[in-house]
Write a protein that holds these residues in place. Structure first.
Motif, PDB file in Angstrom:
ATOM      1  N   ASP A  69      49.766  54.206  31.689  1.00  4.20           N
ATOM      2  CA  ASP A  69      49.363  52.887  31.219  1.00  4.20           C
ATOM      3  C   ASP A  69      48.079  52.425  31.907  1.00  4.20           C
ATOM      4  N   THR A  70      47.975  52.680  33.202  1.00  4.54           N
ATOM      5  CA  THR A  70      46.784  52.287  33.955  1.00  4.54           C
ATOM      6  C   THR A  70      45.542  52.977  33.409  1.00  4.54           C
ATOM      7  N   VAL A  71      45.616  54.277  33.216  1.00  4.36           N
ATOM      8  CA  VAL A  71      44.450  55.022  32.739  1.00  4.36           C
ATOM      9  C   VAL A  71      44.120  54.633  31.297  1.00  4.36           C
ATOM     10  N   GLU A  72      45.131  54.422  30.494  1.00  4.20           N
ATOM     11  CA  GLU A  72      44.900  54.094  29.087  1.00  4.20           C
ATOM     12  C   GLU A  72      44.336  52.691  28.892  1.00  4.20           C
ATOM     13  N   LYS A  73      44.799  51.728  29.689  1.00  2.32           N
ATOM     14  CA  LYS A  73      44.466  50.331  29.403  1.00  2.32           C
ATOM     15  C   LYS A  73      43.612  49.619  30.445  1.00  2.32           C
ATOM     16  N   ALA A  74      43.486  50.166  31.650  1.00  2.00           N
ATOM     17  CA  ALA A  74      42.841  49.403  32.721  1.00  2.00           C
ATOM     18  C   ALA A  74      41.446  49.899  33.090  1.00  2.00           C
ATOM     19  N   PHE A  75      40.971  50.958  32.447  1.00  2.00           N
ATOM     20  CA  PHE A  75      39.634  51.466  32.759  1.00  2.00           C
ATOM     21  C   PHE A  75      38.616  50.943  31.767  1.00  2.00           C
ATOM     22  N   TYR A  76      37.460  50.553  32.297  1.00  5.15           N
ATOM     23  CA  TYR A  76      36.297  50.235  31.477  1.00  5.15           C
ATOM     24  C   TYR A  76      35.140  51.027  32.068  1.00  5.15           C
ATOM     25  N   VAL A  77      34.634  51.963  31.329  1.00  3.78           N
ATOM     26  CA  VAL A  77      33.617  52.914  31.781  1.00  3.78           C
ATOM     27  C   VAL A  77      34.152  53.611  33.033  1.00  3.78           C
ATOM     28  N   ASP A  78      33.634  53.283  34.222  1.00  2.00           N
ATOM     29  CA  ASP A  78      34.124  53.960  35.425  1.00  2.00           C
ATOM     30  C   ASP A  78      34.801  53.002  36.401  1.00  2.00           C
ATOM     31  N   ASP A  79      35.212  51.857  35.918  1.00  2.00           N
ATOM     32  CA  ASP A  79      35.915  50.883  36.751  1.00  2.00           C
ATOM     33  C   ASP A  79      37.335  50.691  36.234  1.00  2.00           C
ATOM     34  N   CYS A  80      38.242  50.523  37.166  1.00  2.00           N
ATOM     35  CA  CYS A  80      39.638  50.264  36.823  1.00  2.00           C
ATOM     36  C   CYS A  80      40.014  48.901  37.396  1.00  2.00           C
ATOM     37  N   LEU A  81      40.490  48.026  36.553  1.00  2.00           N
ATOM     38  CA  LEU A  81      40.956  46.720  36.995  1.00  2.00           C
ATOM     39  C   LEU A  81      42.416  46.605  36.607  1.00  2.00           C
ATOM     40  N   LYS A  82      43.268  46.623  37.603  1.00  2.00           N
ATOM     41  CA  LYS A  82      44.710  46.632  37.362  1.00  2.00           C
ATOM     42  C   LYS A  82      45.359  45.564  38.221  1.00  2.00           C
ATOM     43  N   SER A  83      46.244  44.809  37.629  1.00  4.49           N
ATOM     44  CA  SER A  83      47.015  43.807  38.345  1.00  4.49           C
ATOM     45  C   SER A  83      48.489  44.159  38.201  1.00  4.49           C
ATOM     46  N   VAL A  84      49.212  44.133  39.313  1.00  2.00           N
ATOM     47  CA  VAL A  84      50.640  44.447  39.290  1.00  2.00           C
ATOM     48  C   VAL A  84      51.406  43.360  40.035  1.00  2.00           C
ATOM     49  N   SER A  85      52.709  43.335  39.821  1.00  7.71           N
ATOM     50  CA  SER A  85      53.547  42.270  40.374  1.00  7.71           C
ATOM     51  C   SER A  85      53.944  42.479  41.825  1.00  7.71           C
ATOM     52  N   THR A  86      54.063  43.738  42.234  1.00  6.97           N
ATOM     53  CA  THR A  86      54.562  43.993  43.586  1.00  6.97           C
ATOM     54  C   THR A  86      53.625  44.915  44.361  1.00  6.97           C
ATOM     55  N   LYS A  87      53.741  44.841  45.676  1.00  8.20           N
ATOM     56  CA  LYS A  87      52.954  45.724  46.535  1.00  8.20           C
ATOM     57  C   LYS A  87      53.370  47.180  46.340  1.00  8.20           C
ATOM     58  N   ASP A  88      54.651  47.408  46.116  1.00 11.43           N
ATOM     59  CA  ASP A  88      55.122  48.778  45.902  1.00 11.43           C
ATOM     60  C   ASP A  88      54.514  49.385  44.641  1.00 11.43           C
ATOM     61  N   ASP A  89      54.400  48.588  43.580  1.00 11.32           N
ATOM     62  CA  ASP A  89      53.752  49.083  42.361  1.00 11.32           C
ATOM     63  C   ASP A  89      52.287  49.427  42.633  1.00 11.32           C
ATOM     64  N   ALA A  90      51.619  48.575  43.387  1.00 10.12           N
ATOM     65  CA  ALA A  90      50.214  48.832  43.724  1.00 10.12           C
ATOM     66  C   ALA A  90      50.078  50.106  44.545  1.00 10.12           C
ATOM     67  N   ARG A  91      50.949  50.280  45.524  1.00 10.91           N
ATOM     68  CA  ARG A  91      50.902  51.496  46.349  1.00 10.91           C
ATOM     69  C   ARG A  91      51.135  52.749  45.510  1.00 10.91           C
ATOM     70  N   PHE A 149      39.251  52.226  46.386  1.00  9.89           N
ATOM     71  CA  PHE A 149      40.064  51.123  45.890  1.00  9.89           C
ATOM     72  C   PHE A 149      39.643  49.853  46.603  1.00  9.89           C
ATOM     73  N   ILE A 150      39.670  48.764  45.887  1.00  8.01           N
ATOM     74  CA  ILE A 150      39.475  47.447  46.473  1.00  8.01           C
ATOM     75  C   ILE A 150      40.709  46.635  46.113  1.00  8.01           C
ATOM     76  N   VAL A 151      41.309  46.032  47.114  1.00 12.09           N
ATOM     77  CA  VAL A 151      42.529  45.256  46.899  1.00 12.09           C
ATOM     78  C   VAL A 151      42.362  43.873  47.519  1.00 12.09           C
ATOM     79  N   ASN A 152      43.177  42.944  47.072  1.00 12.62           N
ATOM     80  CA  ASN A 152      43.102  41.603  47.647  1.00 12.62           C
ATOM     81  C   ASN A 152      44.076  41.414  48.809  1.00 12.62           C
ATOM     82  N   ASP A 153      44.848  42.445  49.125  1.00 13.71           N
ATOM     83  CA  ASP A 153      45.767  42.412  50.265  1.00 13.71           C
ATOM     84  C   ASP A 153      45.669  43.764  50.966  1.00 13.71           C
ATOM     85  N   LEU A 154      45.015  43.799  52.112  1.00 19.63           N
ATOM     86  CA  LEU A 154      44.761  45.069  52.799  1.00 19.63           C
ATOM     87  C   LEU A 154      46.029  45.791  53.229  1.00 19.63           C
ATOM     88  N   SER A 155      47.140  45.089  53.339  1.00 22.63           N
ATOM     89  CA  SER A 155      48.382  45.756  53.726  1.00 22.63           C
ATOM     90  C   SER A 155      48.832  46.764  52.668  1.00 22.63           C
TER      91      SER A 155
END
Length: 88
Positions: free
Chosen positions: A35-57, A77-83
């Motif tokens: 789903d991430t590769v199919e829907k969250a990439f634009y050219v060479d950038d990926c913008l993905k938002s998830v509900s939990t830290k475990d999903d992000a990891r 990767f750039i994240v809004n929570d470094l943990s």
């Protein structure tokens, strides 16, 4: 054909097709990574938002290996929570 000339008018279309086809061809790609590769990439950038830290990891852990399967090299990767970038 397995390669394309850089700069041709078809390059962006061919690259997008190859990127989106990679998780389909990769046997071990999870539904979330597909789903991430199919829907969250634009050219060479990926913008993905998830509900939990475990999903992000999981996405940070699994997406690069799936993309390497198709010859793509996801480098940062750039994240809004470094943990999220540290192991739990």
């Amino acid at each position: 054909m397995t390669s394309h000339l850089f700069g041709g008018i078809w390059c962006s279309s061919s690259s997008s097709f190859a990127l989106r086809r990679t998780p389909v061809d990769c046997d071990y790609a999870s539904p979330q990574v597909k789903d991430t590769v199919e829907k969250a990439f634009y050219v060479d950038d990926c913008l993905k938002s998830v509900s939990t830290k475990d999903d992000a990891r999981m996405i940070i852990r699994d997406t690069p290996s799936v993309l390497r399967y198709g010859g793509f090299n996801l480098t940062k990767f750039i994240v809004n929570d470094l943990s999220i970038l540290s192991d739990p």
